[in-house]
Write an enzyme that holds these catalytic residues in place. Structure first.
Site, PDB file in Angstrom:
ATOM      1  N   ASP A   1       0.919  -1.169  -0.037  1.00 39.63           N
ATOM      2  CA  ASP A   1       0.003  -0.124   0.040  1.00 39.63           C
ATOM      3  C   ASP A   1       0.919   1.213  -0.131  1.00 39.63           C
ATOM      4  OD1 ASP A   1       0.713   0.589   2.592  1.00 39.63           O
ATOM      5  OD2 ASP A   1      -0.861  -0.885   3.259  1.00 39.63           O
TER       6      ASP A   1
ATOM      7  N   LYS B   1      -3.975   2.988  -0.448  1.00 43.81           N
ATOM      8  CA  LYS B   1      -5.014   3.598   0.302  1.00 43.81           C
ATOM      9  C   LYS B   1      -4.774   4.994   0.783  1.00 43.81           C
ATOM     10  CE  LYS B   1      -6.680  -0.709   2.601  1.00 43.81           C
ATOM     11  NZ  LYS B   1      -7.054  -1.435   3.758  1.00 43.81           N
TER      12      LYS B   1
END
Length: 472
Positions: free
Chosen positions: A248, A270
């Site tokens: 991520d 994210k």
């Protein structure tokens, strides 16, 4: 090659150590690990040698060395600071064809003791032929850090199956391929993580030649706050053997540079209110990839169990019967505070510390503000940059001093680290007027005042523009 590297069986065989100091003690322990029957001769000895004797682990004679002492010995070590005595021991040993080692005197030795990495029954010996023993120890240290301690258990498992494999594969090349696949795959990793019985069952299935696709494994790995040097040995090993890596936005480029070169990389980044891949889809993707027999590394910034949703992911894995491991990482609060010179606890300023998320599941900041506003504690807010004004107002409303020191740490532990210091009242204006990028951590508490004295990391950076003071 000045010496022939060999391993000698000294189990239950008489070995002599002349000398009773600290070096002699280390040599005695070396021989005891190989199950030798050790006799020590010295006019005086250190307390550790005396204890070995009192525990009946060695035979000890408190006397001067005599020529007759070498009778029936299969190996001799002289570890004294008496040059003439060392020479005498060496000459007598040579005359009687007994291997002898004289500490720090290669010319008097017929064998030398290497530095070793012990993963019994796997043992690695490193020698500099007496030229640079410190260098040999440094090499040993590097090997110690890269070889899992359970390599010995893997060797024992292989030994238990050796005859079966030999019976199954008459061709030596076939056997080699089988073992290479075993030692570099999921079976080995299960041994390293302590799942010996699972590894044994999987090895039997592999030996039986089952056509069923072997289920892979998922590694939930904490990538730490940014500095790749802060990774654990286990994290690095799993990153470098994974077939697929799901990562991520919070994983730094330095950490990503250490994953296996030919691994498939899947970005599941994210950001606030913008998930490239929804969490539910990430959970299912982990399951699907593992069912394809792949080794999957789910690489997260910080620690996977501190605001990392790691619990949700392994719940799904457990429900689907997927084997997994979780590797802790240094969480951002610890890494960023340390690299900013801000201790999270301190006897004079803070007796407790709380980690708080500034971005809850429902998007609100429904927090116990009364508890957070008490004195003598440190609060670390994760993901709170956009809620800085709200948290400032709430903490002041519930009794915290408007002058409470605050630090914002941007891209902590990396060369791009910036640290802003201000007060709780002025925090909203700082966030409004400065261009501050995520990931940024907010630290609130009197401990922030210690930064001026304890800051060490910024001083190592080439630029002096990495630290900022806002609002006096």
């Amino acid at each position: 090659m000045n010496y022939l590297p060999i391993f000698i069986d000294i189990k239950q065989k008489p070995c002599l150590v002349v000398g009773g100091g600290d070096i002699a003690y280390r040599k005695i322990n070396f021989l005891l690990k190989a199950h030798g029957q050790v006799t020590c001769i010295a006019k005086s000895s250190c307390k550790n040698v005396v204890k070995l004797a009192s525990d009946n682990k060695i035979i000890y004679f408190e006397k001067s060395f005599e020529a007759s002492d070498i009778k029936e010995q299969v190996l001799i070590v002289s570890a004294t600071d008496n040059t003439s005595l060392n020479k005498q021991v060496s000459e007598l040993s040579n005359q009687n064809n007994i291997p002898v080692n004289v500490v720090d005197s290669p010319d008097l030795c017929t064998f030398i003791m290497p530095s070793i990495v012990d993963r019994s029954p796997i043992v690695i010996a490193i020698s500099s032929a007496g030229k640079a023993p410190v260098l040999a120890r440094l090499i040993r240290a590097k090997l110690e850090s890269t070889l899992p301690h359970a390599y010995g258990k893997l060797a024992e498992l292989a030994g238990n199956f050796r005859d079966k494999v030999k019976e199954k594969f008459s061709n030596i090349e076939d056997r080699r391929y089988f073992w290479e696949k075993t030692f570099s795959g999921i079976i080995a990793e299960k041994v390293f993580s302590g799942k010996i019985q699972e590894a044994k069952a999987d090895l039997q299935v592999q030996l039986d030649g089952s056509t069923k696709t072997q289920v892979g494994e998922v590694y939930l790995v904490g990538g730490g706050p940014g500095d790749p040097d802060l990774l654990t040995f286990k994290a690095l090993r799993l990153m470098q053997q994974a077939d697929v890596v799901l990562y991520d936005r919070l994983v730094s480029n330095g950490v990503m540079g250490l994953v296996r070169r030919d691994a498939q990389l899947i970005y599941v980044g994210k950001e606030r209110d913008n998930h490239v891949v929804p969490q539910g889809d990430i959970n299912q993707l982990l399951v699907n990839l593992a069912k394809q027999g792949r080794r999957v590394c789910r690489l997260k910034g910080g620690d996977p169990f501190i605001f990392g949703r790691g619990g949700e992911e392994i719940e799904t894995l457990a429900e689907n019967g997927i084997s997994f491991q979780v590797v802790p990482g240094i969480t951002a609060a610890s890494g960023c505070s340390t690299y900013s010179g801000i201790p999270l606890t301190h006897r004079d300023y803070s007796q407790s510390c709380r980690f708080v998320t500034g971005h809850l599941k429902d998007g609100s900041m429904n927090l116990p503000w009364h508890e957070l506003s008490v004195e003598q504690q440190t609060i670390v807010f994760y993901m709170a940059l956009n809620g800085a004004r709200h948290l400032s107002e709430q903490l002041i409303t519930h009794g915290m001093s408007p002058d409470m020191p605050v630090a914002l740490v941007e891209k902590g532990t990396t060369p791009e680290q910036k640290v802003y210091t201000t007060t709780l009242k002025k925090l909203p204006d700082l966030v409004k007027n400065e261009i501050i990028h995520a990931p940024t951590l907010i630290i609130i508490g009197e401990v922030v005042t210690l930064r001026e004295k304890l800051n060490w990391f910024d001083a190592k950076l080439a630029s002096s523009k990495k630290s900022y003071l806002f609002g006096g």
